[in-house]
Motif scaffolding. Structure first.
Motif, PDB file in Angstrom:
ATOM      1  N   VAL A 254       0.811  -1.227   0.000  1.00  7.24           N
ATOM      2  CA  VAL A 254       0.000   0.000   0.000  1.00  7.24           C
ATOM      3  C   VAL A 254       0.847   1.282   0.000  1.00  7.24           C
ATOM      4  CG1 VAL A 254      -1.770   1.290   1.237  1.00  7.24           C
ATOM      5  CG2 VAL A 254      -1.960  -1.193   1.044  1.00  7.24           C
ATOM      6  N   PRO A 255       1.880   1.392   0.864  1.00  2.34           N
ATOM      7  CA  PRO A 255       2.625   2.667   0.904  1.00  2.34           C
ATOM      8  C   PRO A 255       3.259   3.056  -0.432  1.00  2.34           C
ATOM      9  CG  PRO A 255       3.161   1.334   2.824  1.00  2.34           C
ATOM     10  CD  PRO A 255       2.361   0.458   1.893  1.00  2.34           C
ATOM     11  N   SER A 256       3.399   2.101  -1.351  1.00  6.08           N
ATOM     12  CA  SER A 256       4.022   2.453  -2.638  1.00  6.08           C
ATOM     13  C   SER A 256       3.037   3.182  -3.572  1.00  6.08           C
ATOM     14  CB  SER A 256       4.556   1.196  -3.321  1.00  6.08           C
ATOM     15  OG  SER A 256       3.458   0.397  -3.748  1.00  6.08           O
ATOM     16  N   SER A 257       1.781   3.193  -3.220  1.00  7.20           N
ATOM     17  CA  SER A 257       0.804   3.895  -4.079  1.00  7.20           C
ATOM     18  C   SER A 257       0.146   5.040  -3.317  1.00  7.20           C
ATOM     19  CB  SER A 257      -0.267   2.896  -4.547  1.00  7.20           C
ATOM     20  OG  SER A 257      -1.489   3.573  -4.791  1.00  7.20           O
ATOM     21  N   ALA A 258       0.229   6.234  -3.908  1.00  7.72           N
ATOM     22  CA  ALA A 258      -0.331   7.420  -3.237  1.00  7.72           C
ATOM     23  C   ALA A 258      -1.833   7.253  -3.041  1.00  7.72           C
ATOM     24  CB  ALA A 258      -0.051   8.670  -4.058  1.00  7.72           C
ATOM     25  N   ARG A 259      -2.504   6.732  -4.066  1.00  9.36           N
ATOM     26  CA  ARG A 259      -3.953   6.636  -3.998  1.00  9.36           C
ATOM     27  C   ARG A 259      -4.391   5.574  -2.996  1.00  9.36           C
ATOM     28  NH1 ARG A 259      -7.968   4.485  -7.471  1.00  9.36           N
ATOM     29  NH2 ARG A 259      -9.936   5.533  -6.979  1.00  9.36           N
ATOM     30  N   ALA A 260      -3.732   4.403  -3.042  1.00  9.89           N
ATOM     31  CA  ALA A 260      -4.075   3.339  -2.096  1.00  9.89           C
ATOM     32  C   ALA A 260      -3.785   3.791  -0.661  1.00  9.89           C
ATOM     33  CB  ALA A 260      -3.313   2.067  -2.435  1.00  9.89           C
ATOM     34  N   SER A 261      -2.685   4.509  -0.476  1.00 14.05           N
ATOM     35  CA  SER A 261      -2.348   5.002   0.871  1.00 14.05           C
ATOM     36  C   SER A 261      -3.445   5.923   1.383  1.00 14.05           C
ATOM     37  CB  SER A 261      -1.032   5.784   0.852  1.00 14.05           C
ATOM     38  OG  SER A 261       0.027   4.939   0.520  1.00 14.05           O
ATOM     39  N   LEU A 262      -3.872   6.806   0.508  1.00 13.07           N
ATOM     40  CA  LEU A 262      -4.909   7.755   0.899  1.00 13.07           C
ATOM     41  C   LEU A 262      -6.192   7.023   1.290  1.00 13.07           C
ATOM     42  CD1 LEU A 262      -4.369  10.774   0.751  1.00 13.07           C
ATOM     43  CD2 LEU A 262      -5.656  10.865  -1.365  1.00 13.07           C
ATOM     44  N   ARG A 263      -6.525   6.012   0.492  1.00 16.39           N
ATOM     45  CA  ARG A 263      -7.768   5.278   0.759  1.00 16.39           C
ATOM     46  C   ARG A 263      -7.654   4.468   2.043  1.00 16.39           C
ATOM     47  NH1 ARG A 263     -10.044   1.868  -3.735  1.00 16.39           N
ATOM     48  NH2 ARG A 263     -11.966   2.113  -2.530  1.00 16.39           N
ATOM     49  N   LEU A 264      -6.493   3.847   2.266  1.00 10.91           N
ATOM     50  CA  LEU A 264      -6.342   3.071   3.502  1.00 10.91           C
ATOM     51  C   LEU A 264      -6.340   4.009   4.715  1.00 10.91           C
ATOM     52  CD1 LEU A 264      -5.982   0.462   5.022  1.00 10.91           C
ATOM     53  CD2 LEU A 264      -3.512   0.583   4.625  1.00 10.91           C
ATOM     54  N   ARG A 265      -5.644   5.151   4.576  1.00  3.37           N
ATOM     55  CA  ARG A 265      -5.597   6.097   5.687  1.00  3.37           C
ATOM     56  C   ARG A 265      -7.010   6.568   6.029  1.00  3.37           C
ATOM     57  NH1 ARG A 265      -0.862   8.596   4.030  1.00  3.37           N
ATOM     58  NH2 ARG A 265       0.494   7.366   5.383  1.00  3.37           N
ATOM     59  N   SER A 266      -7.796   6.835   4.998  1.00  4.76           N
ATOM     60  CA  SER A 266      -9.149   7.304   5.263  1.00  4.76           C
ATOM     61  C   SER A 266     -10.014   6.186   5.869  1.00  4.76           C
ATOM     62  CB  SER A 266      -9.714   7.922   3.985  1.00  4.76           C
ATOM     63  OG  SER A 266     -11.001   7.476   3.737  1.00  4.76           O
ATOM     64  N   GLY A 267      -9.781   4.933   5.431  1.00  6.42           N
ATOM     65  CA  GLY A 267     -10.470   3.793   6.041  1.00  6.42           C
ATOM     66  C   GLY A 267     -10.096   3.643   7.510  1.00  6.42           C
ATOM     67  N   ASN A 284     -13.178  -2.434   5.519  1.00  3.95           N
ATOM     68  CA  ASN A 284     -13.328  -3.089   4.221  1.00  3.95           C
ATOM     69  C   ASN A 284     -13.112  -2.067   3.120  1.00  3.95           C
ATOM     70  OD1 ASN A 284     -14.162  -5.394   5.611  1.00  3.95           O
ATOM     71  ND2 ASN A 284     -16.290  -4.677   5.600  1.00  3.95           N
ATOM     72  N   ILE A 285     -12.186  -2.366   2.222  1.00  4.39           N
ATOM     73  CA  ILE A 285     -11.979  -1.445   1.106  1.00  4.39           C
ATOM     74  C   ILE A 285     -11.975  -2.246  -0.200  1.00  4.39           C
ATOM     75  CG2 ILE A 285     -10.513   0.361   0.124  1.00  4.39           C
ATOM     76  CD1 ILE A 285      -9.298   0.729   2.903  1.00  4.39           C
ATOM     77  N   GLU A 286     -12.861  -1.829  -1.099  1.00  6.06           N
ATOM     78  CA  GLU A 286     -12.925  -2.523  -2.374  1.00  6.06           C
ATOM     79  C   GLU A 286     -11.841  -2.035  -3.301  1.00  6.06           C
ATOM     80  OE1 GLU A 286     -16.772  -2.350  -4.242  1.00  6.06           O
ATOM     81  OE2 GLU A 286     -17.689  -3.196  -2.425  1.00  6.06           O
ATOM     82  N   CYS A 287     -11.238  -2.974  -3.992  1.00  3.88           N
ATOM     83  CA  CYS A 287     -10.279  -2.622  -5.035  1.00  3.88           C
ATOM     84  C   CYS A 287      -9.202  -1.678  -4.520  1.00  3.88           C
ATOM     85  CB  CYS A 287     -11.049  -1.947  -6.169  1.00  3.88           C
ATOM     86  SG  CYS A 287     -10.621  -2.639  -7.733  1.00  3.88           S
ATOM     87  N   LEU A 288      -8.629  -2.013  -3.388  1.00  2.00           N
ATOM     88  CA  LEU A 288      -7.643  -1.114  -2.780  1.00  2.00           C
ATOM     89  C   LEU A 288      -6.405  -0.987  -3.666  1.00  2.00           C
ATOM     90  CD1 LEU A 288      -6.628   0.647  -0.456  1.00  2.00           C
ATOM     91  CD2 LEU A 288      -5.812  -1.423   0.672  1.00  2.00           C
ATOM     92  N   MET A 289      -5.954  -2.151  -4.156  1.00  2.00           N
ATOM     93  CA  MET A 289      -4.742  -2.144  -4.983  1.00  2.00           C
ATOM     94  C   MET A 289      -4.715  -3.433  -5.785  1.00  2.00           C
ATOM     95  SD  MET A 289      -1.118  -1.251  -3.304  1.00  2.00           S
ATOM     96  CE  MET A 289       0.214  -0.906  -4.419  1.00  2.00           C
ATOM     97  N   ASP A 290      -4.133  -3.387  -6.947  1.00  2.00           N
ATOM     98  CA  ASP A 290      -4.041  -4.546  -7.827  1.00  2.00           C
ATOM     99  C   ASP A 290      -5.391  -5.275  -7.927  1.00  2.00           C
ATOM    100  OD1 ASP A 290      -1.435  -3.796  -7.797  1.00  2.00           O
ATOM    101  OD2 ASP A 290      -0.759  -5.406  -6.464  1.00  2.00           O
ATOM    102  N   GLU A 291      -6.456  -4.483  -7.962  1.00  2.00           N
ATOM    103  CA  GLU A 291      -7.820  -5.011  -8.055  1.00  2.00           C
ATOM    104  C   GLU A 291      -8.188  -5.981  -6.942  1.00  2.00           C
ATOM    105  OE1 GLU A 291      -8.352  -6.174 -12.218  1.00  2.00           O
ATOM    106  OE2 GLU A 291      -7.295  -4.291 -12.612  1.00  2.00           O
ATOM    107  N   LYS A 292      -7.563  -5.797  -5.791  1.00  2.00           N
ATOM    108  CA  LYS A 292      -7.896  -6.678  -4.670  1.00  2.00           C
ATOM    109  C   LYS A 292      -8.769  -5.957  -3.661  1.00  2.00           C
ATOM    110  CE  LYS A 292      -3.947  -9.668  -5.084  1.00  2.00           C
ATOM    111  NZ  LYS A 292      -2.501  -9.692  -4.913  1.00  2.00           N
ATOM    112  N   ASP A 293      -9.841  -6.637  -3.204  1.00  2.00           N
ATOM    113  CA  ASP A 293     -10.666  -6.110  -2.113  1.00  2.00           C
ATOM    114  C   ASP A 293     -10.029  -6.573  -0.805  1.00  2.00           C
ATOM    115  OD1 ASP A 293     -12.259  -5.496  -4.237  1.00  2.00           O
ATOM    116  OD2 ASP A 293     -13.755  -7.054  -3.827  1.00  2.00           O
ATOM    117  N   VAL A 294      -9.943  -5.679   0.170  1.00  2.00           N
ATOM    118  CA  VAL A 294      -9.356  -6.093   1.450  1.00  2.00           C
ATOM    119  C   VAL A 294     -10.396  -6.020   2.560  1.00  2.00           C
ATOM    120  CG1 VAL A 294      -7.045  -5.342   0.788  1.00  2.00           C
ATOM    121  CG2 VAL A 294      -8.550  -3.765   2.016  1.00  2.00           C
TER     122      VAL A 294
END
Ligand code: ATP
Ligand code: K
Ligand code: MG
Length: 692
Positions: A254-267, A284-294
């Motif tokens: 996650v930290p390697s992607s600005a957008r994923a980081s932002l979404r995880l931080r907000s989650g 729960n975050i859909e499609c957080l990174m590499d099209e994976k739901d976490v």
């Protein structure tokens, strides 16, 4: 004249206004009381506040938040470097050693100073106030953290100027809270003060102050702070926890992607808020990174365990504030907790143990700063009447002065101490000190921070250099120069005036009216807190006194005459924007605001075309149906369809005048149909009357 108070937070900003019936927090365009402190730079315009926050996920690298962290701090500041690691946008060092924010704006790379970006935020808050008040807003009071340095305060004043605001005061946030608490208290005693501790935990920092309240007065006894301790630190703990977990479970970094980081931080921020009221929170975050739901969960005690190092830090500022107030905890009447970051329940437990009593939440925790600032603005504004209430604030840093040559004399009781501290830590704000120098020619005074312990690391201690002169002593070899140094309402050090004072002996003819008082010439004046002294100039001491019976013939008498001459002062301030730069920044802000307005209007005129298409289409089959011919309806329908297609294709991205012309074209065709319907409807009943 406007009366407005602004709380600019790292996460949320609040706008307060005074109306005749009281203080109101006003709503922004999206009907929210809190406006995110965000600016998003886009292809055609900027998005501010709520719209800025809405763009954050789509445009993370060009959306700026937490500008308050960057304001007035050198790029090399280790705390700044720590913050920058977490920001998704790019910040580099400018030629002056201060940060520059790099964004893509209007299709090209652009750089902005933190002062400019804060100016954008302030101008958004200004327009929120203006829309609500229906007048233009200039005067205001803006909250600042108590730990703000001279540079940060000056940067705020510059940013306010960029936004077209004139702050009557930069007010310490905790003092504003204390004012909002005290002014409504009707049971305050004349003699026995009550002491209240205010604890504010926001998004990025924590501040504590201890205030004593008497009838009509509040006095800050002590304060303390932790610059880096707030809600975002709890988010970060959760972020690291889940980033590690998801790396193992889903093999995503996650930290390697600005957008994923932002979404995880907000989650994580959401999960943290859930934990404030529940023992367990899902994430729960859909499609957080590499099209994976976490998917994940966190329990409150797990969270508290992870957050232990942060929670430990809450105690320090409380203890330091108590120590500086010189009060023991049994003298604390109440502990008021404000700032939304303090909603983490574990924080309350710590506060209870430090103060030995249950903290209260009687204040509106997110609005009290804006309300206090608005009250202060009303008190400073000549157009408003507010209950008399004195605010005695205290300054967090010791300020010293240095000079070459003999030490000055001070007027009044307070001595300049041997290490030249003119304003001690805890000094009242505002405050003026009068120093007397004996000098034969131009000299200079340096203002500096006299203690380093509570300043940001690696900070330059210099504040300003004041050069006093030229002047030419006419009576003696050395002239007496009185220098007035002021710690002003903003907590900024300034040299207010320098005056050369010379005493001449002159022969004055004595007339019938004589002086009954002894004239001792220039009188030493004690440090004054706010009233300026008489204007400098020639000031004859033989002012007229009561008339004395005079029998002898008039004769000449030797008298002392005090001559006061203004001495020019040149100041060099370390940091901040020089005036030409500031003027440029004001112009640039004006241009950008104009561009935003043009884009908003373009959107509005495009929407108007679209709205016309839909409403006309409906009317053709409803209201207008029996008033139009088959041919007319088909012709109009075809034009509407054509326009709708155009809106989604060639006309998707046009300038305002094209949309206005399009609407006019449609109306030319549609208006006659509507007029016909209206006229016939008016005629209708009358016509029917005739039949029956
Ligand atoms: P600062 O005072 O540092 O400039 P700010 O004034 O913008 O920041 P606040 O609005 O007082 O900060 O608080 C924002 C913080 O409060 C955020 O970190 C947010 O996640 C946190 N917060 C809001 N609601 C809750 C809650 N229910 N539980 C825990 N934390 C919360
Ligand atoms: K706030
Ligand atoms: Mg705050």
């Amino acid at each position: 004249m406007s009366v407005v108070g602004l709380d600019v937070g790292n996460e949320n900003c609040i706008v307060g206004v005074a109306r005749q019936r009281g203080i109101d927090v006003v709503l922004n365009d999206e009907s929210k009381r809190e406006t995110p402190g965000m600016v998003s730079f886009a292809e055609k315009q900027r998005f501010l506040g709520v719209a800025g926050a809405a763009s954050a996920m789509m445009n993370p690298r060009n959306t700026i938040s937490q500008i308050k962290r960057m304001i007035g701090r050198p790029f090399s500041d280790p705390e700044m470097q720590e913050d920058l690691r977490l920001f998704p946008f790019s910040v580099t060092e400018g030629p002056d050693g201060f940060p520059l924010i790099n964004v893509q704006y209007l299709g090209e790379p652009r750089q902005f100073t933190p002062t400019q970006v804060l100016g954008m935020l302030l101008s958004n808050l200004k327009s929120i106030a203006e829309k609500n008040l229906g007048t233009s807003v200039v005067d205001c009071v803006i909250g600042v953290p108590v730990y703000f340095t001279e540079l940060q305060r000056r940067a705020y004043l510059d940013a306010a100027q960029v936004a077209g605001l004139h702050p009557l005061r930069l007010m310490h946030e905790t003092t504003a809270t204390a004012l909002a608490y005290g002014i409504y208290k009707t049971d305050l005693s004349d003699t026995d003060p009550i002491n209240v501790a205010f604890v504010d935990i926001g998004h990025a920092s924590m501040q504590v102050c201890i205030a004593a309240f008497k009838k009509g007065q509040l006095k800050i006894l002590g304060h303390s702070f932790e610059r880096s301790l707030g809600g975002r630190d709890f988010d970060e703990v959760l972020f690291n926890h889940f980033a590690t977990k998801f790396k193992e479970e889903y093999r995503i970094d996650v930290p390697s992607s600005a957008r994923a980081s932002l979404r995880l931080r907000s989650g994580c921020e959401k999960a943290k808020k859930i934990l404030s009221a529940n023992p367990i929170a899902p994430l729960n975050i859909e499609c957080l990174m590499d099209e994976k739901d976490v998917k994940g969960v966190i329990k409150r005690d797990e969270f508290e365990e992870l957050a232990k190092p942060i929670l430990e830090k809450v105690r320090g500022p409380c203890e330091r504030a108590l120590a500086s107030s010189k009060l023991s905890i049994d003298k604390i009447y109440a502990v008021e907790v404000v700032g939304s970051g303090s909603r983490v329940p574990a924080i309350l437990k710590i506060l209870s143990s430090v103060f030995g009593k249950e903290p209260s939440r009687t204040m509106n925790a997110s609005e009290c700063i804006a309300r206090g600032c608005t009250l202060q603005c009303a008190m400073l504004s000549p157009t408003f009447r507010v209950r008399d209430f004195e605010v005695q604030d205290s300054f967090p840093f010791a300020i010293g002065l240095s000079w070459k040559g003999a030490a000055p004399e001070t007027d009044g009781e307070e001595e300049v101490s041997s290490n030249n501290i003119v304003f001690v830590k805890g000094n009242p704000v505002p405050s003026t000190k009068l120093l007397t120098f004996y000098r034969s020619s131009t000299f200079s005074i340096d203002a500096f921070y006299a203690e380093t312990s509570e300043l940001p690391p690696n900070m330059s201690l210099r504040i300003a250099t004041f050069t006093i002169g030229p002047f030419t002593p006419t009576v003696a070899e050395k002239a007496k120069i009185k220098v007035k140094i002021r710690l002003n309402l903003h907590g900024v050090v300034s040299l207010e005036a320098a005056t050369m004072i010379e005493e001449e002996e002159v022969e004055v003819p004595v007339t019938k009216k004589d002086i009954s008082k002894d004239d001792s010439g220039e009188k030493a004046s004690a440090p004054t807190d706010d009233k300026p002294e008489d204007a400098a100039g020639v000031d004859s001491s033989s002012t007229e006194g009561p008339v004395k019976m005079e029998t002898e013939a008039p004769k000449a008498e030797v008298k002392k005459k005090t001559k006061r001459t203004d001495v020019p002062v040149h100041e060099v301030i370390y940091g901040g924007l020089p005036q030409p730069e500031l003027t440029k920044a004001v112009e640039k802000e004006y241009e950008m605001a104009l561009q935003d307005r043009v884009m908003e209007e373009t959107k509005e005129s495009k929407n108007a075309v679209e709205a016309y298409v839909y409403s006309m289409r409906n009317k053709l089959y409803e209201k207008l149906q029996s008033y139009v011919t088959e041919f007319e309806r088909e012709e109009m329908s075809a034009r509407l369809q054509e326009t709708e297609d155009w809106l989604y294709e060639d006309g998707e991205d046009e300038i305002k005048s094209v949309y206005t012309a399009k609407l006019a074209e449609l109306k030319k065709l549609g208006d006659p149909l509507e007029t016909r319907q209206r006229e016939e409807e008016l005629r209708g009943p009358a016509y029917r009357d005739l039949i029956y």
